[in-house]
Scaffold this active site. Structure first.
Site: not given
Length: 267
Positions: A146, A159
Protein backbone atom coordinates in the site's frame (compact mmCIF):
# COMPACT_ATOMS: atom_id res chain seq x y z
CA UNK A 1 -6.60 -16.59 -23.32
CA UNK A 2 -3.38 -18.32 -22.39
CA UNK A 3 0.16 -17.02 -22.60
CA UNK A 4 3.64 -17.92 -21.43
CA UNK A 5 2.95 -17.56 -17.70
CA UNK A 6 3.12 -21.29 -17.02
CA UNK A 7 6.42 -21.53 -18.90
CA UNK A 8 7.74 -18.38 -17.27
CA UNK A 9 6.84 -19.23 -13.67
CA UNK A 10 5.50 -22.77 -13.43
CA UNK A 11 2.09 -24.43 -13.59
CA UNK A 12 0.75 -23.42 -10.16
CA UNK A 13 0.23 -20.07 -8.43
CA UNK A 14 -0.55 -19.40 -4.78
CA UNK A 15 -2.70 -16.39 -3.97
CA UNK A 16 -2.95 -15.49 -0.31
CA UNK A 17 -6.01 -13.34 0.30
CA UNK A 18 -8.05 -14.61 -2.65
CA UNK A 19 -11.65 -14.54 -1.44
CA UNK A 20 -12.77 -11.20 -2.91
CA UNK A 21 -11.63 -7.90 -4.36
CA UNK A 22 -8.14 -7.75 -5.81
CA UNK A 23 -7.38 -11.34 -4.80
CA UNK A 24 -10.42 -12.74 -6.60
CA UNK A 25 -9.59 -10.66 -9.68
CA UNK A 26 -6.01 -11.93 -9.62
CA UNK A 27 -7.33 -15.49 -9.46
CA UNK A 28 -9.53 -14.95 -12.50
CA UNK A 29 -6.81 -13.28 -14.54
CA UNK A 30 -4.09 -15.82 -13.72
CA UNK A 31 -6.50 -18.65 -14.50
CA UNK A 32 -7.24 -16.97 -17.82
CA UNK A 33 -3.49 -17.11 -18.48
CA UNK A 34 -3.54 -20.85 -17.88
CA UNK A 35 -2.22 -21.16 -14.33
CA UNK A 36 -3.64 -23.60 -11.83
CA UNK A 37 -4.38 -21.99 -8.48
CA UNK A 38 -4.06 -22.53 -4.76
CA UNK A 39 -6.39 -19.98 -3.20
CA UNK A 40 -5.98 -19.05 0.45
CA UNK A 41 -8.34 -17.12 2.72
CA UNK A 42 -10.38 -17.51 5.89
CA UNK A 43 -13.87 -17.48 4.36
CA UNK A 44 -14.70 -20.94 3.05
CA UNK A 45 -17.88 -19.85 1.30
CA UNK A 46 -16.27 -16.97 -0.59
CA UNK A 47 -13.17 -19.00 -1.41
CA UNK A 48 -15.20 -21.92 -2.77
CA UNK A 49 -17.12 -19.47 -4.96
CA UNK A 50 -13.93 -18.02 -6.43
CA UNK A 51 -12.44 -21.49 -7.01
CA UNK A 52 -15.59 -22.81 -8.69
CA UNK A 53 -15.77 -19.73 -10.89
CA UNK A 54 -12.23 -20.00 -12.27
CA UNK A 55 -12.64 -23.73 -12.88
CA UNK A 56 -15.82 -23.14 -14.85
CA UNK A 57 -14.62 -20.12 -16.84
CA UNK A 58 -11.04 -21.17 -17.58
CA UNK A 59 -10.79 -24.94 -17.15
CA UNK A 60 -7.92 -24.83 -14.68
CA UNK A 61 -7.43 -26.65 -11.41
CA UNK A 62 -8.16 -24.60 -8.30
CA UNK A 63 -7.68 -25.66 -4.70
CA UNK A 64 -9.39 -23.69 -1.96
CA UNK A 65 -7.36 -23.70 1.26
CA UNK A 66 -9.20 -22.23 4.22
CA UNK A 67 -6.40 -20.85 6.35
CA UNK A 68 -5.81 -18.01 8.78
CA UNK A 69 -2.51 -16.47 7.69
CA UNK A 70 -1.75 -15.34 11.24
CA UNK A 71 -1.61 -18.97 12.39
CA UNK A 72 1.85 -19.80 13.75
CA UNK A 73 1.75 -23.08 11.79
CA UNK A 74 0.79 -21.47 8.48
CA UNK A 75 3.96 -22.53 6.62
CA UNK A 76 3.64 -26.18 7.60
CA UNK A 77 -0.07 -26.25 6.75
CA UNK A 78 0.47 -24.69 3.34
CA UNK A 79 3.34 -27.09 2.68
CA UNK A 80 0.93 -29.97 3.30
CA UNK A 81 -1.80 -28.36 1.15
CA UNK A 82 0.60 -27.90 -1.79
CA UNK A 83 2.53 -31.15 -1.48
CA UNK A 84 3.55 -32.41 -4.91
CA UNK A 85 2.71 -29.16 -6.72
CA UNK A 86 5.21 -27.02 -8.59
CA UNK A 87 4.48 -23.59 -7.17
CA UNK A 88 6.00 -21.04 -9.51
CA UNK A 89 4.22 -17.86 -8.46
CA UNK A 90 3.29 -16.58 -5.00
CA UNK A 91 1.15 -13.48 -4.57
CA UNK A 92 0.65 -12.23 -1.03
CA UNK A 93 -2.43 -10.05 -1.15
CA UNK A 94 -3.58 -10.29 2.46
CA UNK A 95 -3.74 -7.43 4.92
CA UNK A 96 -6.09 -4.46 5.17
CA UNK A 97 -7.24 -1.88 7.69
CA UNK A 98 -10.36 0.14 8.38
CA UNK A 99 -8.22 3.33 8.52
CA UNK A 100 -10.43 4.84 11.20
CA UNK A 101 -9.03 3.84 14.59
CA UNK A 102 -5.94 4.95 16.47
CA UNK A 103 -3.21 2.64 17.76
CA UNK A 104 -4.25 3.03 21.41
CA UNK A 105 -7.91 2.43 20.62
CA UNK A 106 -7.10 -0.75 18.70
CA UNK A 107 -4.79 -2.12 21.38
CA UNK A 108 -1.86 -4.51 21.43
CA UNK A 109 -3.62 -7.66 20.25
CA UNK A 110 -4.91 -5.94 17.12
CA UNK A 111 -1.44 -4.57 16.38
CA UNK A 112 0.15 -7.98 16.87
CA UNK A 113 -2.35 -9.57 14.50
CA UNK A 114 -1.47 -7.02 11.82
CA UNK A 115 2.22 -7.76 12.29
CA UNK A 116 1.60 -11.50 11.97
CA UNK A 117 -0.53 -11.01 8.86
CA UNK A 118 1.61 -8.48 7.01
CA UNK A 119 5.14 -9.34 8.18
CA UNK A 120 5.34 -12.93 9.44
CA UNK A 121 2.88 -14.25 6.85
CA UNK A 122 4.80 -13.18 3.73
CA UNK A 123 8.12 -14.23 5.29
CA UNK A 124 6.67 -17.67 5.98
CA UNK A 125 5.40 -18.11 2.42
CA UNK A 126 8.64 -16.90 0.84
CA UNK A 127 10.64 -19.23 3.06
CA UNK A 128 8.36 -22.10 2.06
CA UNK A 129 8.23 -21.63 -1.70
CA UNK A 130 11.28 -19.59 -2.81
CA UNK A 131 13.95 -22.32 -2.37
CA UNK A 132 12.34 -24.57 -4.99
CA UNK A 133 11.94 -21.60 -7.35
CA UNK A 134 15.66 -20.88 -7.04
CA UNK A 135 16.49 -24.54 -7.66
CA UNK A 136 14.35 -24.53 -10.82
CA UNK A 137 15.74 -21.19 -12.02
CA UNK A 138 12.33 -19.56 -12.44
CA UNK A 139 9.51 -18.16 -10.37
CA UNK A 140 7.77 -15.03 -9.17
CA UNK A 141 6.92 -13.44 -5.82
CA UNK A 142 4.56 -10.48 -5.46
CA UNK A 143 3.83 -8.60 -2.23
CA UNK A 144 0.73 -6.46 -2.68
CA UNK A 145 1.42 -3.50 -0.41
CA UNK A 146 0.00 0.00 0.00
CA UNK A 147 1.11 3.58 -0.55
CA UNK A 148 0.60 3.88 3.19
CA UNK A 149 4.15 2.47 3.30
CA UNK A 150 5.66 5.85 2.43
CA UNK A 151 5.21 7.32 5.92
CA UNK A 152 3.61 6.83 9.28
CA UNK A 153 0.11 8.21 9.67
CA UNK A 154 -2.53 8.84 12.28
CA UNK A 155 -5.02 5.93 12.39
CA UNK A 156 -2.51 3.89 10.36
CA UNK A 157 0.44 3.66 12.74
CA UNK A 158 0.85 -0.11 12.56
CA UNK A 159 -0.58 -0.58 9.06
CA UNK A 160 1.83 1.92 7.50
CA UNK A 161 4.69 0.25 9.38
CA UNK A 162 3.92 -3.29 8.23
CA UNK A 163 3.44 -2.13 4.65
CA UNK A 164 6.85 -0.45 4.84
CA UNK A 165 8.22 -3.82 5.97
CA UNK A 166 6.73 -5.49 2.88
CA UNK A 167 8.20 -2.79 0.66
CA UNK A 168 11.73 -3.19 2.03
CA UNK A 169 11.48 -6.99 2.26
CA UNK A 170 10.54 -7.20 -1.41
CA UNK A 171 13.41 -4.91 -2.41
CA UNK A 172 15.89 -7.08 -0.53
CA UNK A 173 14.47 -10.28 -2.02
CA UNK A 174 14.62 -8.80 -5.50
CA UNK A 175 18.32 -8.09 -5.03
CA UNK A 176 19.01 -11.58 -3.66
CA UNK A 177 16.85 -13.79 -5.92
CA UNK A 178 17.13 -12.26 -9.38
CA UNK A 179 20.40 -14.10 -10.02
CA UNK A 180 18.42 -17.34 -9.62
CA UNK A 181 15.79 -16.33 -12.17
CA UNK A 182 13.13 -15.47 -9.57
CA UNK A 183 11.25 -12.22 -10.12
CA UNK A 184 10.19 -10.25 -7.04
CA UNK A 185 7.95 -7.20 -7.03
CA UNK A 186 6.23 -5.11 -4.38
CA UNK A 187 3.07 -3.53 -5.81
CA UNK A 188 1.85 -0.69 -3.57
CA UNK A 189 -1.78 0.21 -4.19
CA UNK A 190 -3.57 3.49 -3.78
CA UNK A 191 -7.30 3.72 -3.09
CA UNK A 192 -8.98 0.63 -4.54
CA UNK A 193 -12.72 0.04 -4.55
CA UNK A 194 -13.31 -3.36 -2.99
CA UNK A 195 -16.14 -5.15 -1.18
CA UNK A 196 -14.42 -4.13 2.07
CA UNK A 197 -14.91 -0.46 1.18
CA UNK A 198 -18.51 -1.15 0.23
CA UNK A 199 -19.11 -2.68 3.65
CA UNK A 200 -17.69 0.47 5.22
CA UNK A 201 -20.24 2.56 3.35
CA UNK A 202 -17.72 4.20 1.02
CA UNK A 203 -19.09 5.06 -2.42
CA UNK A 204 -17.12 4.42 -5.58
CA UNK A 205 -15.30 7.51 -6.84
CA UNK A 206 -13.72 6.86 -10.25
CA UNK A 207 -11.57 9.96 -9.89
CA UNK A 208 -9.97 8.66 -6.68
CA UNK A 209 -10.28 4.87 -6.71
CA UNK A 210 -9.23 2.05 -9.02
CA UNK A 211 -11.35 -1.04 -9.57
CA UNK A 212 -10.09 -4.41 -8.36
CA UNK A 213 -9.93 -5.91 -11.84
CA UNK A 214 -7.82 -3.01 -13.14
CA UNK A 215 -5.46 -3.29 -10.19
CA UNK A 216 -5.11 -7.04 -10.71
CA UNK A 217 -4.41 -6.59 -14.41
CA UNK A 218 -1.62 -4.11 -13.75
CA UNK A 219 -0.09 -6.38 -11.12
CA UNK A 220 0.01 -9.40 -13.44
CA UNK A 221 1.52 -7.32 -16.23
CA UNK A 222 4.34 -5.97 -14.04
CA UNK A 223 5.60 -8.92 -12.00
CA UNK A 224 8.92 -8.65 -13.79
CA UNK A 225 9.24 -4.91 -13.23
CA UNK A 226 10.49 -5.06 -9.65
CA UNK A 227 11.62 -4.37 -7.13
CA UNK A 228 8.68 -1.94 -6.81
CA UNK A 229 5.84 -1.09 -9.18
CA UNK A 230 3.32 1.43 -7.86
CA UNK A 231 -0.06 0.51 -9.32
CA UNK A 232 -1.96 3.23 -11.17
CA UNK A 233 -0.71 6.15 -13.23
CA UNK A 234 -2.11 8.73 -10.80
CA UNK A 235 -0.62 6.85 -7.85
CA UNK A 236 2.79 6.79 -9.51
CA UNK A 237 2.61 10.54 -10.05
CA UNK A 238 1.69 11.08 -6.40
CA UNK A 239 4.39 8.67 -5.19
CA UNK A 240 7.08 10.42 -7.22
CA UNK A 241 6.23 13.65 -5.41
CA UNK A 242 5.68 12.13 -1.97
CA UNK A 243 9.17 10.66 -1.76
CA UNK A 244 10.67 14.14 -2.19
CA UNK A 245 8.77 15.71 0.73
CA UNK A 246 10.44 16.13 4.14
CA UNK A 247 9.33 13.54 6.69
CA UNK A 248 7.43 15.81 9.07
CA UNK A 249 5.39 17.38 6.28
CA UNK A 250 4.79 13.96 4.78
CA UNK A 251 3.47 12.50 8.05
CA UNK A 252 1.18 15.50 8.47
CA UNK A 253 -0.13 15.10 4.91
CA UNK A 254 -0.72 11.38 5.30
CA UNK A 255 -2.43 11.87 8.65
CA UNK A 256 -4.76 14.55 7.30
CA UNK A 257 -5.78 12.28 4.42
CA UNK A 258 -6.38 9.35 6.75
CA UNK A 259 -8.46 11.41 9.19
CA UNK A 260 -10.51 12.73 6.25
CA UNK A 261 -11.12 9.15 5.10
CA UNK A 262 -12.23 8.17 8.59
CA UNK A 263 -14.71 11.03 8.75
CA UNK A 264 -16.26 10.03 5.41
CA UNK A 265 -16.63 6.39 6.46
CA UNK A 266 -18.57 7.45 9.55
CA UNK A 267 -21.16 9.46 7.62
Amino acid sequence: MTDDFAQRYGPWAVIAGASEGVGASLADQLAERGLNLVLIARSEALLDEVAAGVRERHGVEARAVVQDLTDSEVAAKLAAATDGLEIGLVIYNAGATDRTTSFLENGFDHALKQIKLDCIGPVALVDQFAPAMCDRGRGGIVLVASLACVAGSATLAVYSAVKAFQHNFAEGLWAELREFGVEVCCTPLGATYTPALQRMGIRYDPAMQMLSEDVAREITENIGNGPVHVVGENNRAVASQIWTVDRRTLVEMMSAASIDFASKSET
